[in-house]
Design an enzyme around this catalytic site. Structure first.
Site, PDB file in Angstrom:
ATOM      1  N   ASP A 117       0.845  -1.195   0.000  1.00 12.21           N
ATOM      2  CA  ASP A 117       0.000   0.000   0.000  1.00 12.21           C
ATOM      3  C   ASP A 117       0.882   1.246   0.000  1.00 12.21           C
ATOM      4  OD1 ASP A 117      -3.101   0.726   0.675  1.00 12.21           O
ATOM      5  OD2 ASP A 117      -1.728   2.218   1.518  1.00 12.21           O
ATOM      6  N   ASN A 123      -2.954  12.870  -4.189  1.00 11.15           N
ATOM      7  CA  ASN A 123      -4.197  13.217  -4.884  1.00 11.15           C
ATOM      8  C   ASN A 123      -4.676  14.619  -4.514  1.00 11.15           C
ATOM      9  OD1 ASN A 123      -4.750  11.068  -6.589  1.00 11.15           O
ATOM     10  ND2 ASN A 123      -5.799   9.883  -5.004  1.00 11.15           N
ATOM     11  N   HIS A 168      -6.062  13.991  -9.170  1.00 15.54           N
ATOM     12  CA  HIS A 168      -6.174  12.547  -9.411  1.00 15.54           C
ATOM     13  C   HIS A 168      -5.387  12.092 -10.642  1.00 15.54           C
ATOM     14  CE1 HIS A 168      -9.068  11.584  -6.248  1.00 15.54           C
ATOM     15  NE2 HIS A 168      -9.637  12.757  -6.508  1.00 15.54           N
ATOM     16  N   ASP A 220      -2.913   9.011 -10.540  1.00 16.69           N
ATOM     17  CA  ASP A 220      -2.906   7.858 -11.442  1.00 16.69           C
ATOM     18  C   ASP A 220      -1.498   7.561 -11.943  1.00 16.69           C
ATOM     19  OD1 ASP A 220      -5.618   7.613 -11.144  1.00 16.69           O
ATOM     20  OD2 ASP A 220      -6.141   8.497 -13.082  1.00 16.69           O
ATOM     21  N   GLU A 277      -5.020   2.338  -3.780  1.00 16.74           N
ATOM     22  CA  GLU A 277      -3.562   2.295  -3.869  1.00 16.74           C
ATOM     23  C   GLU A 277      -3.009   1.000  -3.273  1.00 16.74           C
ATOM     24  OE1 GLU A 277      -4.512   4.676  -0.062  1.00 16.74           O
ATOM     25  OE2 GLU A 277      -5.415   4.232  -2.019  1.00 16.74           O
TER      26      GLU A 277
END
Length: 309
Positions: A188, A196, A201, A205, A231
Protein backbone atom coordinates in the site's frame (compact mmCIF):
# COMPACT_ATOMS: atom_id res chain seq x y z
CA UNK A 1 24.06 -27.84 -42.65
CA UNK A 2 20.74 -26.24 -41.80
CA UNK A 3 18.44 -24.46 -44.21
CA UNK A 4 16.07 -21.63 -43.36
CA UNK A 5 13.35 -20.43 -45.71
CA UNK A 6 11.05 -17.49 -44.97
CA UNK A 7 7.72 -16.40 -46.38
CA UNK A 8 4.79 -14.13 -45.59
CA UNK A 9 1.31 -15.61 -45.68
CA UNK A 10 -1.59 -13.21 -46.11
CA UNK A 11 -5.12 -14.37 -45.41
CA UNK A 12 -6.46 -13.73 -48.93
CA UNK A 13 -3.74 -15.76 -50.64
CA UNK A 14 -4.04 -18.52 -48.07
CA UNK A 15 -7.81 -18.65 -48.58
CA UNK A 16 -7.20 -19.08 -52.30
CA UNK A 17 -4.92 -22.04 -51.60
CA UNK A 18 -7.59 -23.43 -49.31
CA UNK A 19 -10.32 -23.28 -51.94
CA UNK A 20 -8.02 -24.79 -54.56
CA UNK A 21 -7.20 -27.70 -52.27
CA UNK A 22 -10.89 -28.33 -51.55
CA UNK A 23 -11.79 -28.27 -55.23
CA UNK A 24 -9.14 -30.90 -55.89
CA UNK A 25 -10.23 -33.09 -52.99
CA UNK A 26 -10.92 -36.27 -54.98
CA UNK A 27 -7.67 -38.23 -55.49
CA UNK A 28 -7.11 -40.20 -58.71
CA UNK A 29 -8.38 -43.78 -58.61
CA UNK A 30 -5.16 -45.29 -59.93
CA UNK A 31 -2.89 -46.78 -57.27
CA UNK A 32 -0.37 -43.99 -56.89
CA UNK A 33 1.07 -43.18 -53.48
CA UNK A 34 0.79 -39.49 -52.65
CA UNK A 35 3.34 -37.94 -50.29
CA UNK A 36 0.72 -35.94 -48.41
CA UNK A 37 -3.07 -36.44 -48.67
CA UNK A 38 -3.64 -32.70 -48.28
CA UNK A 39 -7.39 -32.65 -48.81
CA UNK A 40 -8.06 -35.33 -46.18
CA UNK A 41 -5.71 -33.71 -43.67
CA UNK A 42 -7.21 -30.31 -44.42
CA UNK A 43 -10.72 -31.54 -43.70
CA UNK A 44 -9.68 -33.17 -40.42
CA UNK A 45 -7.58 -30.20 -39.37
CA UNK A 46 -10.34 -27.69 -40.11
CA UNK A 47 -12.69 -29.61 -37.81
CA UNK A 48 -10.13 -29.99 -35.02
CA UNK A 49 -9.20 -26.30 -35.03
CA UNK A 50 -12.83 -25.37 -34.36
CA UNK A 51 -12.80 -27.16 -31.01
CA UNK A 52 -10.91 -24.57 -28.93
CA UNK A 53 -10.25 -20.87 -28.49
CA UNK A 54 -7.23 -21.46 -26.25
CA UNK A 55 -4.15 -20.41 -28.21
CA UNK A 56 -1.78 -22.97 -26.70
CA UNK A 57 -4.19 -25.85 -27.35
CA UNK A 58 -4.95 -24.60 -30.86
CA UNK A 59 -1.29 -24.52 -31.87
CA UNK A 60 -0.64 -27.87 -30.21
CA UNK A 61 -3.37 -29.45 -32.36
CA UNK A 62 -1.89 -27.85 -35.47
CA UNK A 63 1.60 -29.10 -34.66
CA UNK A 64 0.40 -32.65 -33.97
CA UNK A 65 -1.30 -32.84 -37.37
CA UNK A 66 1.76 -31.48 -39.16
CA UNK A 67 3.95 -33.99 -37.34
CA UNK A 68 1.65 -36.77 -38.50
CA UNK A 69 1.32 -35.82 -42.17
CA UNK A 70 4.46 -33.82 -42.97
CA UNK A 71 6.96 -35.22 -40.45
CA UNK A 72 7.38 -31.78 -38.89
CA UNK A 73 9.47 -32.21 -35.75
CA UNK A 74 9.27 -28.77 -34.20
CA UNK A 75 7.07 -25.70 -34.40
CA UNK A 76 7.58 -22.29 -32.85
CA UNK A 77 5.08 -19.44 -32.63
CA UNK A 78 6.06 -15.87 -31.78
CA UNK A 79 4.00 -12.75 -31.37
CA UNK A 80 6.15 -10.20 -29.58
CA UNK A 81 3.41 -7.58 -29.53
CA UNK A 82 1.24 -9.88 -27.43
CA UNK A 83 4.21 -11.46 -25.61
CA UNK A 84 3.65 -14.98 -26.93
CA UNK A 85 6.53 -17.36 -27.53
CA UNK A 86 5.37 -20.97 -27.73
CA UNK A 87 7.33 -24.07 -28.76
CA UNK A 88 6.10 -27.54 -29.71
CA UNK A 89 8.08 -30.71 -30.36
CA UNK A 90 11.84 -30.71 -30.90
CA UNK A 91 13.70 -28.28 -33.11
CA UNK A 92 15.43 -29.93 -36.07
CA UNK A 93 18.03 -29.04 -38.70
CA UNK A 94 15.94 -27.80 -41.64
CA UNK A 95 13.56 -24.91 -41.07
CA UNK A 96 11.07 -22.70 -42.84
CA UNK A 97 9.25 -19.68 -41.43
CA UNK A 98 6.13 -17.68 -42.22
CA UNK A 99 4.92 -14.27 -41.14
CA UNK A 100 1.14 -14.53 -40.74
CA UNK A 101 -1.01 -11.51 -41.59
CA UNK A 102 -4.69 -10.92 -42.23
CA UNK A 103 -5.97 -7.73 -43.89
CA UNK A 104 -2.81 -5.96 -42.80
CA UNK A 105 -3.11 -7.25 -39.22
CA UNK A 106 -0.08 -9.09 -37.88
CA UNK A 107 -1.03 -12.43 -36.31
CA UNK A 108 2.42 -13.80 -35.52
CA UNK A 109 5.37 -15.73 -36.91
CA UNK A 110 5.50 -19.49 -37.34
CA UNK A 111 8.67 -21.52 -37.80
CA UNK A 112 8.66 -25.22 -38.66
CA UNK A 113 11.59 -27.62 -38.54
CA UNK A 114 12.26 -31.23 -39.48
CA UNK A 115 15.15 -33.61 -40.06
CA UNK A 116 14.68 -33.78 -43.83
CA UNK A 117 14.85 -30.74 -46.07
CA UNK A 118 11.50 -29.21 -47.05
CA UNK A 119 10.83 -29.89 -50.73
CA UNK A 120 8.50 -27.95 -52.96
CA UNK A 121 5.69 -30.45 -52.43
CA UNK A 122 6.00 -30.24 -48.64
CA UNK A 123 6.12 -26.44 -48.68
CA UNK A 124 3.03 -26.24 -50.90
CA UNK A 125 1.17 -28.63 -48.59
CA UNK A 126 2.34 -26.73 -45.51
CA UNK A 127 1.13 -23.40 -46.92
CA UNK A 128 -2.25 -24.91 -47.76
CA UNK A 129 -2.63 -26.20 -44.20
CA UNK A 130 -1.58 -22.84 -42.75
CA UNK A 131 -4.64 -21.45 -44.53
CA UNK A 132 -6.86 -23.54 -42.23
CA UNK A 133 -5.15 -22.01 -39.18
CA UNK A 134 -5.70 -18.34 -39.97
CA UNK A 135 -9.33 -17.92 -38.90
CA UNK A 136 -8.91 -19.99 -35.69
CA UNK A 137 -5.64 -18.19 -34.88
CA UNK A 138 -7.24 -14.78 -35.29
CA UNK A 139 -10.22 -15.85 -33.16
CA UNK A 140 -7.94 -17.27 -30.44
CA UNK A 141 -5.99 -14.01 -30.27
CA UNK A 142 -9.21 -12.00 -30.05
CA UNK A 143 -10.50 -14.33 -27.32
CA UNK A 144 -7.26 -14.00 -25.34
CA UNK A 145 -7.42 -10.22 -25.63
CA UNK A 146 -11.03 -10.16 -24.42
CA UNK A 147 -10.25 -12.41 -21.45
CA UNK A 148 -7.16 -10.37 -20.59
CA UNK A 149 -9.18 -7.15 -20.68
CA UNK A 150 -11.79 -8.64 -18.35
CA UNK A 151 -9.07 -9.66 -15.88
CA UNK A 152 -6.81 -6.62 -15.99
CA UNK A 153 -6.73 -3.23 -14.34
CA UNK A 154 -6.59 -0.85 -17.28
CA UNK A 155 -4.79 1.92 -15.40
CA UNK A 156 -1.84 -0.05 -14.00
CA UNK A 157 -1.82 -3.00 -16.42
CA UNK A 158 -1.91 -5.42 -13.50
CA UNK A 159 -4.47 -8.08 -12.69
CA UNK A 160 -7.76 -6.90 -11.16
CA UNK A 161 -9.73 -8.31 -8.22
CA UNK A 162 -11.38 -10.99 -10.35
CA UNK A 163 -8.01 -12.11 -11.70
CA UNK A 164 -6.63 -12.18 -8.14
CA UNK A 165 -9.52 -14.29 -6.92
CA UNK A 166 -9.08 -16.83 -9.71
CA UNK A 167 -5.29 -16.95 -9.44
CA UNK A 168 -5.27 -17.24 -5.65
CA UNK A 169 -7.84 -20.04 -5.62
CA UNK A 170 -5.79 -21.89 -8.23
CA UNK A 171 -2.49 -21.40 -6.39
CA UNK A 172 -3.98 -22.51 -3.08
CA UNK A 173 -5.13 -25.77 -4.70
CA UNK A 174 -1.70 -26.29 -6.28
CA UNK A 175 -0.02 -25.59 -2.96
CA UNK A 176 -2.19 -28.20 -1.25
CA UNK A 177 -1.74 -30.78 -4.01
CA UNK A 178 2.04 -30.44 -4.33
CA UNK A 179 2.71 -29.50 -0.70
CA UNK A 180 4.63 -26.38 -1.72
CA UNK A 181 4.70 -23.05 0.13
CA UNK A 182 2.56 -20.16 -1.05
CA UNK A 183 3.21 -16.59 0.08
CA UNK A 184 1.42 -13.30 -0.36
CA UNK A 185 2.33 -9.62 -0.08
CA UNK A 186 -0.04 -6.71 0.37
CA UNK A 187 1.51 -3.42 -0.72
CA UNK A 188 0.00 0.00 0.00
CA UNK A 189 1.34 3.44 -0.96
CA UNK A 190 2.02 5.64 2.05
CA UNK A 191 0.24 9.03 2.20
CA UNK A 192 -1.30 8.49 -1.23
CA UNK A 193 -4.23 10.78 -0.38
CA UNK A 194 -1.80 13.66 -0.02
CA UNK A 195 -0.61 13.16 -3.61
CA UNK A 196 -4.20 13.22 -4.88
CA UNK A 197 -5.15 16.23 -2.75
CA UNK A 198 -2.06 18.24 -3.66
CA UNK A 199 -1.63 17.45 -7.34
CA UNK A 200 -4.97 16.01 -8.46
CA UNK A 201 -6.17 12.55 -9.41
CA UNK A 202 -4.46 12.57 -12.82
CA UNK A 203 -1.07 12.76 -11.13
CA UNK A 204 -2.25 10.24 -8.56
CA UNK A 205 -2.91 7.86 -11.44
CA UNK A 206 0.64 8.42 -12.70
CA UNK A 207 1.95 7.59 -9.23
CA UNK A 208 -0.03 4.34 -9.23
CA UNK A 209 1.36 3.35 -12.63
CA UNK A 210 4.91 4.17 -11.57
CA UNK A 211 4.56 2.18 -8.37
CA UNK A 212 3.07 -0.83 -10.21
CA UNK A 213 5.84 -0.77 -12.82
CA UNK A 214 8.55 -0.55 -10.17
CA UNK A 215 7.01 -3.42 -8.20
CA UNK A 216 6.72 -5.57 -11.31
CA UNK A 217 10.42 -5.06 -12.05
CA UNK A 218 11.24 -6.54 -8.63
CA UNK A 219 9.41 -9.82 -9.30
CA UNK A 220 10.23 -13.09 -11.00
CA UNK A 221 8.49 -14.05 -14.23
CA UNK A 222 6.37 -16.59 -12.32
CA UNK A 223 5.16 -14.05 -9.75
CA UNK A 224 1.90 -12.13 -10.21
CA UNK A 225 0.85 -8.57 -9.36
CA UNK A 226 -2.75 -7.47 -8.83
CA UNK A 227 -4.50 -4.24 -7.89
CA UNK A 228 -6.78 -4.96 -4.97
CA UNK A 229 -8.29 -1.48 -5.02
CA UNK A 230 -7.28 2.17 -4.63
CA UNK A 231 -3.56 2.29 -3.87
CA UNK A 232 -3.45 -1.27 -2.53
CA UNK A 233 -1.79 -4.11 -4.47
CA UNK A 234 -1.26 -7.82 -3.92
CA UNK A 235 1.79 -9.88 -4.97
CA UNK A 236 1.30 -13.63 -5.33
CA UNK A 237 4.46 -15.70 -4.77
CA UNK A 238 4.03 -19.38 -5.57
CA UNK A 239 6.48 -21.96 -4.21
CA UNK A 240 7.91 -19.30 -1.89
CA UNK A 241 8.38 -19.56 1.86
CA UNK A 242 8.04 -16.69 4.34
CA UNK A 243 11.76 -15.90 4.54
CA UNK A 244 11.98 -15.57 0.75
CA UNK A 245 8.75 -13.55 0.67
CA UNK A 246 10.23 -11.11 3.16
CA UNK A 247 13.29 -10.67 0.93
CA UNK A 248 11.04 -9.87 -2.03
CA UNK A 249 9.02 -7.44 0.09
CA UNK A 250 12.16 -5.61 1.21
CA UNK A 251 13.36 -5.45 -2.38
CA UNK A 252 10.08 -3.81 -3.42
CA UNK A 253 10.16 -1.38 -0.48
CA UNK A 254 13.72 -0.25 -1.23
CA UNK A 255 13.10 0.04 -4.98
CA UNK A 256 10.05 2.27 -4.53
CA UNK A 257 11.79 4.42 -1.92
CA UNK A 258 14.65 4.94 -4.38
CA UNK A 259 12.38 5.50 -7.38
CA UNK A 260 12.78 8.80 -9.21
CA UNK A 261 9.18 10.03 -9.53
CA UNK A 262 8.45 13.62 -10.48
CA UNK A 263 5.33 15.76 -10.88
CA UNK A 264 5.82 18.86 -13.03
CA UNK A 265 9.56 18.55 -12.49
CA UNK A 266 9.16 18.33 -8.74
CA UNK A 267 10.57 15.11 -7.20
CA UNK A 268 8.06 13.25 -5.07
CA UNK A 269 9.17 10.88 -2.35
CA UNK A 270 7.07 7.73 -2.44
CA UNK A 271 7.18 4.85 0.04
CA UNK A 272 5.07 1.78 0.68
CA UNK A 273 4.04 -0.34 3.64
CA UNK A 274 3.89 -4.09 3.18
CA UNK A 275 2.49 -7.15 4.88
CA UNK A 276 3.96 -10.59 4.09
CA UNK A 277 2.45 -13.98 4.94
CA UNK A 278 2.84 -17.62 4.02
CA UNK A 279 -0.27 -19.77 3.76
CA UNK A 280 -0.95 -21.93 6.80
CA UNK A 281 -2.68 -25.34 6.68
CA UNK A 282 -6.46 -25.10 6.24
CA UNK A 283 -6.22 -21.37 5.50
CA UNK A 284 -8.56 -20.18 2.73
CA UNK A 285 -7.82 -17.56 0.09
CA UNK A 286 -9.91 -15.00 1.94
CA UNK A 287 -8.19 -15.78 5.25
CA UNK A 288 -4.80 -15.35 3.62
CA UNK A 289 -5.60 -11.91 2.20
CA UNK A 290 -7.20 -10.73 5.45
CA UNK A 291 -4.20 -11.78 7.54
CA UNK A 292 -1.78 -10.10 5.15
CA UNK A 293 -3.91 -6.96 5.00
CA UNK A 294 -3.84 -6.64 8.79
CA UNK A 295 -0.04 -6.89 8.77
CA UNK A 296 0.14 -4.15 6.15
CA UNK A 297 -1.97 -1.85 8.34
CA UNK A 298 0.25 -2.74 11.30
CA UNK A 299 3.23 -1.61 9.21
CA UNK A 300 1.50 1.74 8.65
CA UNK A 301 0.72 2.11 12.35
CA UNK A 302 4.35 1.33 13.18
CA UNK A 303 5.68 4.24 11.12
CA UNK A 304 5.17 3.26 7.45
CA UNK A 305 7.85 2.39 4.87
CA UNK A 306 8.40 -1.03 6.37
CA UNK A 307 7.57 -4.72 6.07
CA UNK A 308 5.62 -6.67 8.68
CA UNK A 309 5.55 -10.47 8.79
Amino acid sequence: MSSIQGNTIDFDSARLKLSQANSAAAPPKRAVSRPVPVAAVLQRLTQLLQTTLELDRLLDIFHQELARCLAVDGMEYRNDGRRFHLRYGQSATHRCSYRITHAGEYLGDLQFSRQKRFGEVQLASLETLIGSLLYPLRNALMYHEAVSSALSDTLTNTGNRLALSQALDREVQLSIRHRTPLSLLVVDIDHFKQINDRFGHAYGDEALKAMASCTHDCLRAVDSLFRLGGEEFVVLLNNTDLASARIVAERIRRAIEAMQFEIDGQPICMTVSLGAVMRQPEETSRDLIDRCDKLMYLAKQSGRNRVMV
